[in-house]
Design an enzyme around this catalytic site. Structure first.
Site, short mmCIF file in Angstrom:
data_model
loop_
_atom_site.label_atom_id
_atom_site.label_comp_id
_atom_site.label_asym_id
_atom_site.label_seq_id
_atom_site.Cartn_x
_atom_site.Cartn_y
_atom_site.Cartn_z
N LYS A 55 5.96 47.13 41.44
CA LYS A 55 4.68 47.83 41.41
C LYS A 55 4.74 48.99 40.25
O LYS A 55 5.23 49.96 40.58
CB LYS A 55 4.25 48.50 42.70
CG LYS A 55 2.95 49.11 42.90
CD LYS A 55 2.43 50.08 43.64
CE LYS A 55 2.79 51.63 43.33
NZ LYS A 55 2.09 51.91 42.07
N GLU B 237 9.17 71.04 36.58
CA GLU B 237 9.22 70.29 35.59
C GLU B 237 7.67 70.31 35.04
O GLU B 237 6.83 69.58 35.66
CB GLU B 237 9.38 68.96 36.27
CG GLU B 237 9.67 68.00 34.96
CD GLU B 237 9.75 66.54 35.68
OE1 GLU B 237 9.15 66.25 36.78
OE2 GLU B 237 10.40 65.62 35.12
N CYS C 89 11.34 62.53 31.65
CA CYS C 89 12.26 63.05 32.48
C CYS C 89 13.32 63.83 31.80
O CYS C 89 13.96 64.80 32.30
CB CYS C 89 12.89 62.09 33.47
SG CYS C 89 13.39 60.82 32.59
N GLU D 22 -0.30 52.84 38.77
CA GLU D 22 -1.69 52.73 38.61
C GLU D 22 -2.23 53.32 37.37
O GLU D 22 -3.39 52.83 36.83
CB GLU D 22 -2.42 53.39 39.83
CG GLU D 22 -2.41 54.84 39.96
CD GLU D 22 -1.18 55.19 40.78
OE1 GLU D 22 -0.11 54.56 40.91
OE2 GLU D 22 -1.11 56.48 41.21
N GLU E 158 15.35 57.78 40.62
CA GLU E 158 15.47 58.38 39.30
C GLU E 158 14.46 59.26 39.28
O GLU E 158 13.17 58.95 39.14
CB GLU E 158 15.22 57.36 38.19
CG GLU E 158 16.41 56.38 38.06
CD GLU E 158 17.81 57.03 37.68
OE1 GLU E 158 17.87 58.23 36.97
OE2 GLU E 158 18.82 56.64 38.24
P1 NAD Z 1 4.91 59.54 40.67
O1 NAD Z 1 5.96 59.89 41.70
O2 NAD Z 1 3.52 60.13 40.98
O3 NAD Z 1 4.66 58.04 40.87
C1 NAD Z 1 5.49 57.05 40.42
C2 NAD Z 1 5.21 55.79 41.18
O4 NAD Z 1 5.36 55.88 42.63
C3 NAD Z 1 3.86 55.29 40.76
O5 NAD Z 1 3.98 53.62 40.84
C4 NAD Z 1 3.07 55.60 42.09
O6 NAD Z 1 2.16 54.67 42.38
C5 NAD Z 1 4.16 55.45 43.05
N1 NAD Z 1 3.95 56.21 44.49
C6 NAD Z 1 3.14 57.25 44.75
N2 NAD Z 1 3.25 57.69 46.09
C7 NAD Z 1 4.10 56.58 46.41
C8 NAD Z 1 4.66 56.42 48.01
N3 NAD Z 1 4.11 57.22 49.10
N4 NAD Z 1 5.38 55.63 48.22
C9 NAD Z 1 5.59 54.55 47.29
N5 NAD Z 1 5.26 54.85 45.99
C10 NAD Z 1 4.47 55.53 45.62
O7 NAD Z 1 5.57 59.63 39.36
P2 NAD Z 1 4.54 59.62 37.90
O8 NAD Z 1 3.62 60.75 37.81
O9 NAD Z 1 4.12 58.46 37.46
O10 NAD Z 1 5.71 59.78 36.79
C11 NAD Z 1 6.33 61.14 36.59
C12 NAD Z 1 7.53 61.48 37.38
O11 NAD Z 1 8.43 60.58 37.04
C13 NAD Z 1 7.99 62.78 36.89
O12 NAD Z 1 8.58 63.79 37.85
C14 NAD Z 1 9.34 62.31 35.75
O13 NAD Z 1 10.58 63.22 35.79
C15 NAD Z 1 9.66 61.21 36.87
N6 NAD Z 1 10.50 60.27 35.76
C16 NAD Z 1 11.92 60.26 36.07
C17 NAD Z 1 12.93 59.46 35.07
C18 NAD Z 1 14.21 59.11 35.56
O14 NAD Z 1 14.78 58.29 35.23
N7 NAD Z 1 14.85 60.34 36.22
C19 NAD Z 1 12.10 58.82 34.30
C20 NAD Z 1 10.89 58.75 33.93
C21 NAD Z 1 10.06 59.40 34.94
#
Ligand code: NAD
Length: 511
Positions: free
Chosen positions: A191, A400, A300, A194, A266
């Site tokens: 997935k 962050e 990140c 969005e 991650e």
């Molecule tokens: P997010 O957590 O809002 O969403 C990530 C994914 O999770 C999306 O596909 C979203 O639809 C899904 N999601 C949301 N709620 C969910 C739930 N309850 N159950 C299952 N899936 C759910 O993150 P984002 O805003 O898309 O990305 C930014 C974040 O990602 C930042 O905190 C960044 O640091 C982190 N990030 C970490 C790394 C790493 O490798 N450590 C790499 C890139 C991004």
């Protein structure tokens, strides 16, 4: 002195709206209820994709397809050679489609086109590396257990894996997970966020073209609820690998606990670069600017904090400010652009809120500090921003921020620099700049971070493990360690010859 380098919008012809559908059991399909959702480009303000909006039915169908494909062995029991052949084909197809994928990724995310191209073409190498693992994976044998014993430790695919990805590097992060899961023999349900669904759909097209059997990789488009949450709770899923925010990572861990499925995470980071006076300061300043503004700071691995020795703090900040002014930002489709648009209006407001609060709490604004209207493109942009006089307890020094915002802290001793570096709930990455190898090595050993860079920033290789300590995650991606996350370990104990002493002593028969 000019404040910032703003490029004018280029008059690029935008491609037509990308229509994304689910890939379930080898078939591209709309949602049963025909629902869709749209993505408006943060930089160009127009709809750039329309995607099928998945619900429980699509998600269950995808999990069932992955389960069936795994259990029939159509992929899990093929040879490493055959799996590697498909992965290598995918790598070649990625390279042949870099431009198409990169343009869509830029339009959905707002990141500069050169960075999208780098992300997509770099991902091909992850597929190649994973292909090499498919062929070389093996367990252990133990030939020292005694004359009548032989032991083997087998490695097997863990099963059905849910892959949930964020919006900031949609194609790259998918490629940090998917080829490794496939190399291990797993089947998957993916997935994407969005916010940036289309490059994952394009990946699905390449997988089909490369000959991946139906049901091995299923893609469901949609939101965290209900799709992501069902992918985290469903009994037929054996593992969830998630990249995203720490908040959602914790929810997934809780959701997965009901079935005790394996969870790899991650998550976020609050990464620091520490600058000693003996460093190559020109190089360090350039890396600081790169670390702060690459991918519009929505990274990140962003170095959102610098920790500078007091003796050089003011001159180093001056240097960083001057370089930041020269960073070009504007239309993400322009190859000259280095800083593009912020992903959503809400996120733009959130970044601005952190900056305004820090200034109100006494931080000094060295540069930027505002959203910006780029002529011809609108106002979803944030100026490269530098704040000094920041104390470690301010939210901007701890949270962050995920935008092009750099905070400056200062130190006097190595111990103090390490303490400041580690004074965060995160532990993703850290960096040190010094010409003294002892300083670098001591820092590398004591920094609480999954990756430590010395005299460089954000270099990464498929061979090296990536991941975070503390609340930056659990488990590792890429490299051999990342591959192992998708493998179960089974011990096989074999007796050699008929040497087993009976456990039950039978009484001698009376005559
Ligand atoms: P997010 O957590 O809002 O969403 C990530 C994914 O999770 C999306 O596909 C979203 O639809 C899904 N999601 C949301 N709620 C969910 C739930 N309850 N159950 C299952 N899936 C759910 O993150 P984002 O805003 O898309 O990305 C930014 C974040 O990602 C930042 O905190 C960044 O640091 C982190 N990030 C970490 C790394 C790493 O490798 N450590 C790499 C890139 C991004």
């Amino acid at each position: 002195m000019k404040d910032l380098t703003i490029l004018p919008a280029i008059a690029a012809e935008l491609p037509k709206i990308f229509e994304g559908r689910h890939l379930i059991d080898g078939v591209w399909s709309a949602s049963v209820d025909a629902q869709t959702f749209e993505r408006v480009s943060p930089s160009h303000g127009v709809v750039v994709s329309r995607s099928a909006k998945g619900g429980v039915r699509e998600c269950e169908a995808a999990i069932n397809a992955a389960r069936r494909a795994f259990d029939t062995g159509v992929w899990s029991r093929t040879s490493g050679k055959d799996r590697a052949t498909v992965l290598l084909r995918v790598a070649a197809l990625i390279e042949a489609n870099v431009d198409r994928i990169a343009v869509q990724e830029t339009l959905e995310s707002g990141k500069p086109i050169t960075q999208s191209r780098g992300e997509v073409s770099g991902a091909a190498d992850l597929w190649r590396y994973a292909a090499s693992l498919a062929r070389t994976m093996h367990g252990d044998s133990h030939n020292t257990l005694g004359d009548d014993m032989l032991g083997m430790v087998l490695k097997e695919p863990i099963g059905v894996v849910s892959i949930i990805t964020p919006w900031n590097f949609p194609f790259w992060i998918l490629s940090q997970k998917l080829p490794f899961a496939l190399a291990a023999g797993c089947t998957v349900v993916v997935k994407p966020s969005e916010v940036t669904p289309s490059s994952t759909v394009m990946m699905g097209e390449l997988l089909v073209e490369a000959g991946l059997p139906a049901g091995v990789c299923n893609i469901v488009l949609g939101f965290g609820a209900p799709v992501g949450s069902l992918m985290s709770t469903h009994k037929d899923v054996d593992m969830v690998t998630f990249t995203g925010s720490t908040v959602v990572g914790k929810k997934i861990t809780q959701a997965a606990s009901g079935t005790l499925k394996k969870v790899a995470l991650e998550l976020g980071g609050k990464n620091a670069q520490v600058i000693f006076p003996d460093a190559d300061l020109e190089d360090a300043a350039d890396a600081v600017v790169f670390g702060a503004y690459f991918n519009v700071g929505q990274c990140c691995n962003a170095s959102s904090r610098i920790i500078v020795h007091e003796d050089i703090a003011s001159s180093f900040v001056e240097r960083v400010v001057a370089l930041s002014r020269a960073v070009s930002f504007g239309d993400p489709l322009d190859p000259e652009t280095q800083v593009g648009a912020i992903v959503t209006p809400d996120h733009n407001d959130k970044i601005d809120g952190y900056v305004k609060d820090a200034i109100a709490a006494g931080a000094r604004l060295e540069l930027g500090g505002h959203t910006l209207d780029v002529p011809g493109l609108g106002d979803q942009f944030y100026q490269p921003t530098i704040l000094s006089n920041v104390s470690p307890d301010m939210p901007i020094a701890r949270a962050e921020v995920f935008g092009p915002v750099l905070t400056v802290l200062t130190f006097r001793t190595l111990d103090e620099a390490i303490a400041l570096t580690n004074d965060t709930s995160y532990g993703l990455s850290a960096g040190v700049w010094s010409e003294n190898v002892h300083t670098c090595l001591e820092f590398a050993r004591r920094a609480e971070a999954g990756t430590v860079w010395t005299n460089t920033w954000m270099d990464g290789y498929p061979e090296l493990a990536f991941g975070g300590m503390k609340q930056s995650g659990q488990g590792r991606e890429i490299g051999r360690y990342g591959f192992d996350e998708f493998l179960e370990v089974k011990s096989v104990v074999m007796r050699v010859g008929r040497t087993r002493a009976p456990w039950v002593k039978t009484r001698e028969k009376s005559v």
